[in-house]
Design an enzyme around this catalytic site. Structure first.
Site, PDB file in Angstrom:
ATOM      1  N   ARG A 217       0.747  -0.985   5.153  1.00 37.92           N
ATOM      2  CA  ARG A 217      -0.377  -1.483   4.360  1.00 37.92           C
ATOM      3  C   ARG A 217       0.103  -2.570   3.400  1.00 37.92           C
ATOM      4  O   ARG A 217       1.297  -2.786   3.250  1.00 37.92           O
ATOM      5  CB  ARG A 217      -1.047  -0.341   3.593  1.00 37.92           C
ATOM      6  CG  ARG A 217      -0.050   0.592   2.930  1.00 37.92           C
ATOM      7  CD  ARG A 217      -0.533   1.116   1.628  1.00 37.92           C
ATOM      8  NE  ARG A 217      -0.865   0.083   0.669  1.00 37.92           N
ATOM      9  CZ  ARG A 217       0.046  -0.572  -0.041  1.00 37.92           C
ATOM     10  NH1 ARG A 217       1.348  -0.352   0.120  1.00 37.92           N
ATOM     11  NH2 ARG A 217      -0.335  -1.479  -0.910  1.00 37.92           N
ATOM     12  N   GLY A 218      -0.872  -3.228   2.778  1.00 40.18           N
ATOM     13  CA  GLY A 218      -0.581  -4.407   1.966  1.00 40.18           C
ATOM     14  C   GLY A 218      -0.782  -5.633   2.834  1.00 40.18           C
ATOM     15  O   GLY A 218      -0.208  -5.724   3.927  1.00 40.18           O
ATOM     16  N   ALA A 219      -1.612  -6.563   2.375  1.00 42.53           N
ATOM     17  CA  ALA A 219      -1.996  -7.694   3.228  1.00 42.53           C
ATOM     18  C   ALA A 219      -0.801  -8.436   3.835  1.00 42.53           C
ATOM     19  O   ALA A 219      -0.755  -8.636   5.056  1.00 42.53           O
ATOM     20  CB  ALA A 219      -2.897  -8.651   2.443  1.00 42.53           C
TER      21      ALA A 219
ATOM     22  N   ARG B 131      -8.360  -3.517  10.471  1.00 42.47           N
ATOM     23  CA  ARG B 131      -8.680  -3.624   9.039  1.00 42.47           C
ATOM     24  C   ARG B 131      -9.248  -5.009   8.781  1.00 42.47           C
ATOM     25  O   ARG B 131      -8.499  -5.969   8.599  1.00 42.47           O
ATOM     26  CB  ARG B 131      -7.455  -3.373   8.164  1.00 42.47           C
ATOM     27  CG  ARG B 131      -6.925  -1.946   8.221  1.00 42.47           C
ATOM     28  CD  ARG B 131      -6.097  -1.586   7.018  1.00 42.47           C
ATOM     29  NE  ARG B 131      -6.920  -1.461   5.823  1.00 42.47           N
ATOM     30  CZ  ARG B 131      -6.405  -1.342   4.586  1.00 42.47           C
ATOM     31  NH1 ARG B 131      -5.103  -1.353   4.406  1.00 42.47           N
ATOM     32  NH2 ARG B 131      -7.207  -1.224   3.556  1.00 42.47           N
TER      33      ARG B 131
ATOM     34  N   GLN C 275      -2.897   4.910  -4.230  1.00 44.06           N
ATOM     35  CA  GLN C 275      -1.730   4.079  -3.944  1.00 44.06           C
ATOM     36  C   GLN C 275      -0.985   3.676  -5.210  1.00 44.06           C
ATOM     37  O   GLN C 275       0.200   3.372  -5.159  1.00 44.06           O
ATOM     38  CB  GLN C 275      -2.157   2.858  -3.134  1.00 44.06           C
ATOM     39  CG  GLN C 275      -2.568   3.243  -1.722  1.00 44.06           C
ATOM     40  CD  GLN C 275      -3.121   2.079  -0.939  1.00 44.06           C
ATOM     41  OE1 GLN C 275      -3.198   0.952  -1.418  1.00 44.06           O
ATOM     42  NE2 GLN C 275      -3.548   2.350   0.285  1.00 44.06           N
TER      43      GLN C 275
ATOM     44  N   ASP D  56      -6.290  -8.993  -1.142  1.00 44.29           N
ATOM     45  CA  ASP D  56      -6.306  -8.985   0.317  1.00 44.29           C
ATOM     46  C   ASP D  56      -7.030 -10.189   0.899  1.00 44.29           C
ATOM     47  O   ASP D  56      -6.823 -10.538   2.049  1.00 44.29           O
ATOM     48  CB  ASP D  56      -6.962  -7.704   0.822  1.00 44.29           C
ATOM     49  CG  ASP D  56      -6.033  -6.513   0.714  1.00 44.29           C
ATOM     50  OD1 ASP D  56      -5.502  -6.087   1.756  1.00 44.29           O
ATOM     51  OD2 ASP D  56      -5.809  -6.022  -0.401  1.00 44.29           O
TER      52      ASP D  56
ATOM     53  N   ASN E 169      -9.986  -7.053  -3.868  1.00 46.71           N
ATOM     54  CA  ASN E 169      -8.876  -6.207  -4.303  1.00 46.71           C
ATOM     55  C   ASN E 169      -9.241  -4.749  -4.022  1.00 46.71           C
ATOM     56  O   ASN E 169     -10.373  -4.432  -3.675  1.00 46.71           O
ATOM     57  CB  ASN E 169      -8.620  -6.358  -5.808  1.00 46.71           C
ATOM     58  CG  ASN E 169      -8.753  -7.775  -6.301  1.00 46.71           C
ATOM     59  OD1 ASN E 169      -9.827  -8.180  -6.692  1.00 46.71           O
ATOM     60  ND2 ASN E 169      -7.680  -8.520  -6.286  1.00 46.71           N
ATOM     61  N   LYS E 170      -8.289  -3.872  -4.226  1.00 46.78           N
ATOM     62  CA  LYS E 170      -8.550  -2.449  -4.050  1.00 46.78           C
ATOM     63  C   LYS E 170      -9.739  -2.014  -4.906  1.00 46.78           C
ATOM     64  O   LYS E 170      -9.949  -2.526  -5.996  1.00 46.78           O
ATOM     65  CB  LYS E 170      -7.295  -1.656  -4.438  1.00 46.78           C
ATOM     66  CG  LYS E 170      -7.361  -0.184  -4.061  1.00 46.78           C
ATOM     67  CD  LYS E 170      -7.385  -0.001  -2.564  1.00 46.78           C
ATOM     68  CE  LYS E 170      -7.369   1.485  -2.200  1.00 46.78           C
ATOM     69  NZ  LYS E 170      -7.421   1.685  -0.761  1.00 46.78           N
TER      70      LYS E 170
END
Length: 327
Positions: A44-46, A77, A175, A216, A226-227
């Site tokens: 995970r993480g762009a 995703r 996270q 992202d 963003n998250k």
């Protein structure tokens, strides 16, 4: 801190679903494994997703028809623009007859260089002793080195800076708790984990001098995905007059996306809220859930967008375009 290993045609990722309690590497043997690793957040993480997708394309796509695997992986995703950016680049590399493994390695190397530059630019905006609020995870687990949102903190630690970081736990996947506090603790950075709804309190007490978050996807008007919960943090920062910085590589800027209204927001399984990281469910099985993974931070709330090509300030619709003026 590694999150991906490629050697002798074998691709492995550190399973981030199990952190911080278990450090386990899993081998990716086919495109289905790659899809599952992305969609379930084993990787995970762009930026990290982009690197991983590049290696997956190199290993599992037919060089004569790479679009099929590209479309398949892109669906895992949809919000993270680095995913489609990387798969598009790999398709173009295949059409140009390039070695796809070497192209994937180049993407990883370029990301490492970009993260170093982002970290340097970000660090230039901070002072030794600052209190920093983070949301979600944007460190080495989400990139190749240093990170984006956490990059200035990790680089600063190497250079002798002493920051005190308050890490939001970050719902729904925790996270911030599972990954950010884990990374910073391992790096020797002073970190305190807080619940998401405590951000206002630490700001009010004067404990925060800057907010650092990754992203992202960035629209061309400066809106940033963003998250989930990040836009709320941005509103608080605006109220308390605290700089709110979004950090990400230029590959995260979507030149085909005009505003945040055009960003597709990924909605995830409600069980991630009710039961995923708990010994027993925290709500009844029949309780309905609304579980978007991201929200969009309006450009008016963002102090600056920190990229590998420099620090961009408003007006974003003008200045983001300047980043690409020489291409």
């Amino acid at each position: 801190m590694e999150n991906l290993r490629y050697e002798n045609s074998v691709l492995k990722v550190l399973d981030q679903r199990l952190l911080p309690n278990t450090e386990k590497w899993i081998e990716i043997k086919n495109k289905e494994d790659a899809f599952e690793a992305i969609s379930t957040l084993a990787v995970r993480g762009a930026p990290a997703i982009g690197i991983f997708a590049a290696y997956s394309m190199a290993l599992f796509a037919d060089p004569k028809n790479p679009e099929k695997v590209k479309e398949y992986l892109d669906a895992s995703r949809p919000t993270a623009v680095n995913l489609s950016w990387a798969t598009t680049r790999m398709v173009n590399a295949a059409k140009d007859g390039k070695n796809l493994i070497e192209e994937a390695k180049a993407i990883e190397s370029e990301d490492r260089e970009m993260c170093c530059k982002i970290s340097e630019y970000g660090l230039s905006l901070l002072k030794d002793g600052d209190g920093i609020l983070t949301h979600c995870n944007a460190g080495e687990l989400a990139t190749s080195r240093y990170g984006t949102g956490l990059g200035p903190l990790l680089l600063g630690k190497e250079k002798g800076y002493n920051f005190h970081v308050f890490s939001d736990e970050t719902r729904p996947l925790l996270q911030g708790a599972r990954l950010t506090s884990y990374e910073l603790q391992k790096a020797g950075v002073d970190v305190t984990l807080i619940c998401d709804n405590m951000a206002s309190l630490v700001m009010k007490k004067g404990l925060i001098q800057a907010v650092l978050v990754g992203c992202d996807r960035v629209a061309m008007n400066g809106d940033a995905a963003n998250k989930i919960g990040t836009s709320g943090v941005a509103i608080l920062a605006k109220y308390y007059n605290i700089p709110f910085y979004v950090l990400g590589p230029t590959s995260t800027i979507d030149r085909n996306c005009a505003t945040g209204e055009d960003i597709v927001i990924e909605e995830r399984n409600g069980n991630e809220i009710k039961s995923l990281y708990f010994e027993k469910p925290t709500a009844l099985a029949e309780t309905k859930c609304f579980n978007p993974a991201f929200d969009v931070t309006d450009h008016s709330l963002i102090t600056a967008i920190i990229t590998d090509r420099g620090i961009v300030r408003a007006p974003y619709d003008v200045n983001l375009k300047k980043l690409f003026s020489e291409e």
